[in-house]
Design a protein around this motif. Structure first.
Motif, short mmCIF file in Angstrom:
data_model
loop_
_atom_site.label_atom_id
_atom_site.label_comp_id
_atom_site.label_asym_id
_atom_site.label_seq_id
_atom_site.Cartn_x
_atom_site.Cartn_y
_atom_site.Cartn_z
N THR A 111 0.83 -1.20 0.00
CA THR A 111 0.00 0.00 0.00
C THR A 111 0.87 1.25 0.00
O THR A 111 0.64 2.19 -0.78
CB THR A 111 -0.93 0.01 1.23
N ARG A 141 -4.86 -2.67 1.56
CA ARG A 141 -5.76 -2.25 2.65
C ARG A 141 -6.80 -3.33 2.94
O ARG A 141 -7.17 -3.55 4.09
CB ARG A 141 -6.43 -0.93 2.29
N ALA A 145 -7.24 -5.23 6.51
CA ALA A 145 -8.53 -5.21 7.21
C ALA A 145 -8.96 -6.61 7.62
O ALA A 145 -9.65 -6.79 8.64
CB ALA A 145 -9.60 -4.57 6.33
N ALA A 180 1.44 0.27 10.41
CA ALA A 180 0.15 0.57 9.79
C ALA A 180 -0.15 2.06 9.81
O ALA A 180 -0.84 2.58 8.92
CB ALA A 180 -0.96 -0.21 10.48
N LYS A 184 -1.87 5.43 7.47
CA LYS A 184 -3.05 5.97 8.17
C LYS A 184 -4.10 4.90 8.43
O LYS A 184 -5.30 5.14 8.31
CB LYS A 184 -3.63 7.16 7.39
N GLU A 185 -3.62 3.72 8.79
CA GLU A 185 -4.51 2.63 9.20
C GLU A 185 -4.24 2.31 10.66
O GLU A 185 -3.15 2.59 11.18
CB GLU A 185 -4.29 1.39 8.35
N SER A 186 -5.21 1.72 11.33
CA SER A 186 -5.03 1.32 12.72
C SER A 186 -5.92 0.12 13.03
O SER A 186 -6.84 -0.19 12.26
CB SER A 186 -5.36 2.47 13.68
#
Length: 209
Positions: A111, A141, A145, A180, A184-186
């Motif tokens: 990503t 992404r 997920a 992550a 900008k993922e968490s």
């Protein structure tokens, strides 16, 4: 031994936490990835692949993969083991490391590298030109997920990924969760087991702040 690394990057971060937990101190040189120093002639003379970390042993052997470096240092410094207790636990730690690399680290990396202008023509680590594939961002992404809930289910009823104490597998998952943030993922708040494990692992490793 001399370590060439770049502390903010995820792979060096894995090794940094390993060294800190075991109390191993190495002579170290920072290679600034933001300035492209890993691609310069002086560093590529040490590691032609242009990646960090790179550990140069006293006899001149250069080790460039985190899992190999950690395994080598574990053998030299068996105190406070991070590969588990016994052959089965070690195999489980190695299996988790491989799984996390494929399912989490790679999802984040594809990503980041395929959707960030700074990585134009550098969609894979190393010195070779690799064109970005924007569609891989969406796939990355999506993979990520799916990974968090699966890990959350695994950690139900467990203190750590392998056995009753922290291991390299836990370090790798912790760093993956930090990594992550680069895209900008968490971890979703619904993954309560994973969040509890994160706090427990940070405490076990002595990470504050």
């Amino acid at each position: 031994m001399h370590l060439y690394t770049y502390d903010p990057a995820p792979n060096p971060r894995r090794l940094t936490l390993f060294l800190a937990y075991k109390g191993i101190e190495l002579e170290t040189t920072q290679i600034d990835l933001m300035k492209g120093e890993q691609l310069g002639e002086s560093f590529r003379a040490i590691n032609p692949a242009g990646t960090v970390p790179a550990l140069v042993l006293d006899g001149g052997t250069v080790m460039t993969e985190v899992i190999g470096i950690c395994d080598y240092l574990e053998a030299l410094h068996p105190e406070k083991p991070l590969f588990g207790d016994g052959p089965l636990a070690r195999a489980q730690v190695l299996s988790w490391d491989h799984h996390l690399f494929l399912s989490v680290f790679m999802a984040i990396a594809e990503t980041l590298r395929n959707g960030t202008p700074a990585f134009e023509d550098r969609a894979l680590p190393g010195p070779f030109k690799v064109t970005q594939i924007p569609a891989l961002c969406e796939r990355g992404r999506s993979r990520l997920a799916q990974s968090w809930p699966a890990l959350d289910r695994t950690l139900a009823g467990r203190d750590f990924l392998v056995g009753n104490s922290v291991t390299l597998a836990d370090i790798d998952l912790l760093v993956a969760m930090e990594f992550a943030g680069w895209i900008k993922e968490s971890v979703p708040e619904s993954c309560a087991h994973l969040h509890s494990w994160q706090a427990r692992t940070r405490e076990a490793l002595g990470i504050t702040g």
